[in-house]
Motif scaffolding. Structure first.
Motif, PDB file in Angstrom:
ATOM      1  N   LEU A 165      35.721  48.463  78.090  1.00  9.06           N
ATOM      2  CA  LEU A 165      36.809  48.781  77.258  1.00  9.06           C
ATOM      3  C   LEU A 165      38.027  48.275  77.818  1.00  9.06           C
ATOM      4  CD1 LEU A 165      37.806  50.084  74.627  1.00  9.06           C
ATOM      5  CD2 LEU A 165      38.506  51.978  75.713  1.00  9.06           C
ATOM      6  N   THR A 166      38.919  47.246  76.971  1.00 11.34           N
ATOM      7  CA  THR A 166      40.101  46.866  77.485  1.00 11.34           C
ATOM      8  C   THR A 166      41.150  47.055  76.721  1.00 11.34           C
ATOM      9  OG1 THR A 166      39.892  44.695  76.199  1.00 11.34           O
ATOM     10  CG2 THR A 166      38.839  44.724  78.462  1.00 11.34           C
ATOM     11  N   ALA A 167      42.611  46.842  76.804  1.00 17.36           N
ATOM     12  CA  ALA A 167      43.509  47.092  76.149  1.00 17.36           C
ATOM     13  C   ALA A 167      43.421  46.106  75.111  1.00 17.36           C
ATOM     14  CB  ALA A 167      44.833  46.802  76.921  1.00 17.36           C
ATOM     15  N   TYR A 168      42.848  45.182  74.923  1.00 15.22           N
ATOM     16  CA  TYR A 168      42.787  44.168  73.978  1.00 15.22           C
ATOM     17  C   TYR A 168      42.150  44.815  72.962  1.00 15.22           C
ATOM     18  CZ  TYR A 168      41.632  39.824  71.114  1.00 15.22           C
ATOM     19  OH  TYR A 168      41.384  38.861  70.432  1.00 15.22           O
ATOM     20  N   GLU A 169      40.953  45.327  73.197  1.00 20.47           N
ATOM     21  CA  GLU A 169      40.155  45.925  71.896  1.00 20.47           C
ATOM     22  C   GLU A 169      40.634  47.336  71.483  1.00 20.47           C
ATOM     23  OE1 GLU A 169      38.564  45.063  74.937  1.00 20.47           O
ATOM     24  OE2 GLU A 169      37.508  43.341  73.940  1.00 20.47           O
ATOM     25  N   VAL A 170      41.466  48.146  72.488  1.00 17.62           N
ATOM     26  CA  VAL A 170      42.278  49.116  72.050  1.00 17.62           C
ATOM     27  C   VAL A 170      43.293  48.712  70.639  1.00 17.62           C
ATOM     28  CG1 VAL A 170      43.879  50.999  72.388  1.00 17.62           C
ATOM     29  CG2 VAL A 170      41.808  50.626  73.684  1.00 17.62           C
ATOM     30  N   ASN A 210      43.668  45.831  69.106  1.00 15.31           N
ATOM     31  CA  ASN A 210      43.180  44.920  68.172  1.00 15.31           C
ATOM     32  C   ASN A 210      42.256  45.582  67.262  1.00 15.31           C
ATOM     33  OD1 ASN A 210      44.827  42.188  68.245  1.00 15.31           O
ATOM     34  ND2 ASN A 210      43.922  42.408  70.403  1.00 15.31           N
ATOM     35  N   PHE A 211      41.458  46.472  67.723  1.00 17.77           N
ATOM     36  CA  PHE A 211      40.411  46.908  66.824  1.00 17.77           C
ATOM     37  C   PHE A 211      40.489  48.701  66.745  1.00 17.77           C
ATOM     38  CE2 PHE A 211      39.056  42.886  68.935  1.00 17.77           C
ATOM     39  CZ  PHE A 211      38.758  42.220  67.593  1.00 17.77           C
ATOM     40  N   TYR A 212      41.205  49.322  67.222  1.00 16.52           N
ATOM     41  CA  TYR A 212      41.288  50.737  67.118  1.00 16.52           C
ATOM     42  C   TYR A 212      41.960  50.854  65.593  1.00 16.52           C
ATOM     43  CZ  TYR A 212      40.115  53.121  71.542  1.00 16.52           C
ATOM     44  OH  TYR A 212      39.324  53.626  72.474  1.00 16.52           O
ATOM     45  N   PRO A 213      41.463  51.763  64.833  1.00 20.33           N
ATOM     46  CA  PRO A 213      42.149  52.068  63.391  1.00 20.33           C
ATOM     47  C   PRO A 213      43.709  52.573  63.916  1.00 20.33           C
ATOM     48  CG  PRO A 213      39.965  53.451  63.779  1.00 20.33           C
ATOM     49  CD  PRO A 213      40.397  52.733  64.901  1.00 20.33           C
ATOM     50  N   GLU A 214      44.485  52.351  62.554  1.00 24.56           N
ATOM     51  CA  GLU A 214      45.902  52.661  62.869  1.00 24.56           C
ATOM     52  C   GLU A 214      46.212  54.008  63.330  1.00 24.56           C
ATOM     53  OE1 GLU A 214      50.107  52.645  60.002  1.00 24.56           O
ATOM     54  OE2 GLU A 214      48.297  51.069  59.684  1.00 24.56           O
ATOM     55  N   TYR A 215      45.554  54.945  62.752  1.00 24.80           N
ATOM     56  CA  TYR A 215      45.739  56.352  62.925  1.00 24.80           C
ATOM     57  C   TYR A 215      45.158  56.897  64.219  1.00 24.80           C
ATOM     58  CZ  TYR A 215      40.455  57.506  62.748  1.00 24.80           C
ATOM     59  OH  TYR A 215      39.523  57.573  63.134  1.00 24.80           O
ATOM     60  N   LYS A 216      44.231  55.985  65.091  1.00 24.68           N
ATOM     61  CA  LYS A 216      43.749  56.492  66.148  1.00 24.68           C
ATOM     62  C   LYS A 216      44.892  55.951  67.049  1.00 24.68           C
ATOM     63  CE  LYS A 216      39.820  56.422  69.284  1.00 24.68           C
ATOM     64  NZ  LYS A 216      38.394  56.142  69.558  1.00 24.68           N
ATOM     65  N   LEU A 217      45.478  54.728  66.901  1.00 28.42           N
ATOM     66  CA  LEU A 217      46.509  54.291  67.737  1.00 28.42           C
ATOM     67  C   LEU A 217      47.614  55.134  67.742  1.00 28.42           C
ATOM     68  CD1 LEU A 217      46.802  50.265  67.166  1.00 28.42           C
ATOM     69  CD2 LEU A 217      46.193  51.452  69.378  1.00 28.42           C
ATOM     70  N   ALA A 218      48.020  55.744  66.677  1.00 28.91           N
ATOM     71  CA  ALA A 218      49.102  56.447  66.349  1.00 28.91           C
ATOM     72  C   ALA A 218      48.967  57.905  67.368  1.00 28.91           C
ATOM     73  CB  ALA A 218      49.322  56.886  65.034  1.00 28.91           C
ATOM     74  N   GLN A 219      47.733  58.337  67.415  1.00 27.04           N
ATOM     75  CA  GLN A 219      47.195  59.667  67.948  1.00 27.04           C
ATOM     76  C   GLN A 219      47.334  59.365  69.513  1.00 27.04           C
ATOM     77  OE1 GLN A 219      46.460  62.477  66.193  1.00 27.04           O
ATOM     78  NE2 GLN A 219      46.967  63.535  67.956  1.00 27.04           N
ATOM     79  N   ILE A 220      47.186  58.042  69.956  1.00 23.68           N
ATOM     80  CA  ILE A 220      47.047  57.750  71.518  1.00 23.68           C
ATOM     81  C   ILE A 220      48.664  57.595  71.785  1.00 23.68           C
ATOM     82  CG2 ILE A 220      46.858  56.004  73.172  1.00 23.68           C
ATOM     83  CD1 ILE A 220      44.252  55.439  71.596  1.00 23.68           C
ATOM     84  N   PHE A 221      49.135  57.049  71.109  1.00 31.18           N
ATOM     85  CA  PHE A 221      50.751  56.910  71.215  1.00 31.18           C
ATOM     86  C   PHE A 221      51.568  58.348  71.379  1.00 31.18           C
ATOM     87  CE2 PHE A 221      50.473  52.476  69.457  1.00 31.18           C
ATOM     88  CZ  PHE A 221      50.154  51.926  70.981  1.00 31.18           C
ATOM     89  N   LYS A 222      51.136  59.318  70.426  1.00 28.98           N
ATOM     90  CA  LYS A 222      51.599  60.621  70.448  1.00 28.98           C
ATOM     91  C   LYS A 222      51.401  61.496  71.460  1.00 28.98           C
ATOM     92  CE  LYS A 222      52.038  64.758  67.581  1.00 28.98           C
ATOM     93  NZ  LYS A 222      51.357  65.477  66.340  1.00 28.98           N
ATOM     94  N   ASP A 223      49.919  61.446  71.874  1.00 32.20           N
ATOM     95  CA  ASP A 223      49.358  62.592  72.776  1.00 32.20           C
ATOM     96  C   ASP A 223      49.671  61.968  74.286  1.00 32.20           C
ATOM     97  OD1 ASP A 223      48.413  63.884  70.733  1.00 32.20           O
ATOM     98  OD2 ASP A 223      46.197  63.366  70.828  1.00 32.20           O
ATOM     99  N   TYR A 224      49.283  60.559  74.310  1.00 32.19           N
ATOM    100  CA  TYR A 224      49.498  60.222  75.837  1.00 32.19           C
ATOM    101  C   TYR A 224      50.625  59.444  76.291  1.00 32.19           C
ATOM    102  CZ  TYR A 224      44.351  60.285  75.712  1.00 32.19           C
ATOM    103  OH  TYR A 224      42.973  60.767  75.543  1.00 32.19           O
ATOM    104  N   GLY A 225      51.589  59.000  75.163  1.00 30.35           N
ATOM    105  CA  GLY A 225      52.958  58.363  75.540  1.00 30.35           C
ATOM    106  C   GLY A 225      53.967  59.278  75.157  1.00 30.35           C
TER     107      GLY A 225
END
Length: 310
Positions: A129-134, A136-151
């Protein structure tokens, strides 16, 4: 050897392990051997077992620590797995510096920095797993969850939407492009930009960093280590919170339910004591010389298990 990374809290780390007279110190995050070399130099009777995921760091540190000869063993491993490679009864110290090295941040091809031409962020370059995959291919809702939980970004949904819109036209291939999409202007009343926090979140996802930390703490808790100093350096609030809460749990002697009228557990379940009531942070002088140290927090726990300890 000149190191491409400056270790944080060097004097404080040495002080944490200064009472250890013999046995093994485990450096769970070897990096470029800044802390390890200092610990070995401080006490000739200590042996070091260390690990890292980064091949470049392992090669550098193997050469740097060669002068200590058979006092050093280095493994390529996730830090949560290192205790399985050690004689538990010999361990007297455990150090974990949970952060990205300066070389990883500065090296263009690693894709950690905001100005990088790549989008990678793997600590172990053989990982899938690379940042490129995260990105470009993670669903928008999952990206939002990552930014909320981890950032811990308050506008996580907005950032995720901006990325999703941009990648529809063309895949995002560089960290610098991603930083422009997110925004590099400092957040109001803070000295950090949304891009920095979002990059942190993506890096945590790529490397499973919080799970790794939890797994390391689980391994320590579930081991038979009886006499040991545990020092953990973290660089953001999520990690520090995990360490702080786990140390509190370890120090708790009574494990009866809160609603219990009286103690029936034996009140001897503590596995030791918290050494640092408040986290140790870099001095003003250190942060001037090494600005990247400014977010560092070190917490220390001394394991000394009671007869009923977990």
């Amino acid at each position: 050897m000149n190191s491409p990374h400056v270790p944080v809290l060097p004097s404080e780390v040495l002080q944490a392990f200064s009472d250890i007279k013999e046995g093994v110190v485990v450096d769970c995050t070897l990096g470029y051997a800044g802390h390890s070399s200092l610990i070995l130099e401080q006490n000739d009777n200590i042996k070091l077992i260390a690990c890292d995921q980064d091949d470049e760091a392992i090669e550098f540190s193997t050469n740097k620590l060669a002068k200590f000869k058979d006092r050093v063993s280095i493994f390529k491993s996730r830090f949560s797995e290192i205790l399985s490679k050690v004689n538990i009864q010999e361990i007297r110290g455990i150090l974990a510096d949970i952060g990205v090295s300066s070389l990883q941040l500065d090296k263009n091809e690693r894709g950690f920095g905001l100005k990088s031409d790549n989008l990678d962020m793997r600590m172990d370059t053989s990982g899938e797993l690379t940042a490129y995959e995260v990105v470009n291919f993670y669903p928008e809702y999952k990206l939002a969850q990552i930014f909320k939980d981890y950032g811990e970004l308050t506008n996580a949904k907005q950032i995720a939407a901006s990325i999703a819109n941009a990648r529809q036209k063309q895949k995002i291939s560089s960290a610098s492009e991603l930083a422009r999409i997110i925004g590099t202007k400092s957040i109001k009343n803070r000295s950090v930009s949304p891009a920095i926090l979002a990059f942190q979140a993506i890096r945590i996802e790529v490397n499973s960093e919080l799970a790794e930390l939890e797994n390391l703490l689980n391994a320590i808790e579930n081991s038979s280590i009886n006499e040991c100093v545990v020092a953990i350096i973290s660089f953001h609030s999520l990690e520090d919170r995990i360490v702080k809460n786990r140390f509190k749990k370890w120090a708790k002697s009574c494990i009866c339910p809160d609603e219990a009228m009286r103690c029936t557990c034996g009140n001897n379940y503590s596995i030791g004591e918290i050494v640092t009531k408040k986290a140790i942070m870099p001095s003003v002088d250190e942060t001037k010389q090494n600005p990247r140290s400014s977010c560092a927090k070190m917490r220390i726990f001394k394991i000394s298990r009671g007869k009923n300890a977990r």
